[in-house]
Design an enzyme around this catalytic site. Structure first.
Site: not given
Length: 158
Positions: A7, A129
């Site tokens: 990210r 995740h």
């Protein structure tokens, strides 16, 4: 970002202390305060080492990435990475939404992994995740690949 699915904030806040050169591992401070260790591909390690030696301003900061313009302060948030990604994608002729320009790299990695035969569970692990189903957002179905597996519909159009 493209090779590890980082990210923007994860890339921006990387520190010299997050790199274990001997083990070839990166420590990623991720979303929600979670920390993960990821194998560092050789090309990523070489690019980081080159930047640290030749591109990074001389500083006492342990943060890897810094502004290029004076003052050469370390990145403290995702915004500079998002802007850099947006400019790079624009130069490459890739049209991404303004909001998701840096996320294109995560989407592309997930799509590449799907096309290479990775499971959604494996993609979720690489993208770090918490929920296994979250990978479905990134992993776009390869329609052309599915067509090659399907049988002709009996009595359907030729």
């Amino acid at each position: 970002m493209a090779r590890l699915g980082l990210r923007a904030a994860e890339a921006a806040l990387l520190s010299l202390d997050d790199i274990d050169w001997r083990a070839g591992v990166l420590r990623i401070a991720g979303k929600g305060g979670r920390v993960a260790q990821m194998p560092m591909p050789q090309d990523v390690g070489e690019a980081l080492a080159d930047y640290i030696r030749h591109g990074r301003p001389v500083t006492t900061s342990r943060t890897i990435f810094h502004r290029v313009e004076t003052p050469c302060l370390p990145f403290t948030a995702a915004t500079p990475v998002i802007l850099i990604a947006r400019r790079a994608l624009r130069r490459a002729g890739v049209h991404a939404s303004v909001r998701g320009s840096s996320h294109v790299f995560r989407h592309s990695l997930a799509t590449h992994m799907i096309r290479s035969g990775a499971s959604l569970n494996e993609i979720g692990q690489v993208l770090r995740h918490q929920e296994p189903d979250t990978a479905r957002i990134y992993a776009k179905v390869d329609v052309a690949g599915l067509r090659s597996l399907s049988l002709a519909w009996p009595g359907g159009a030729q």
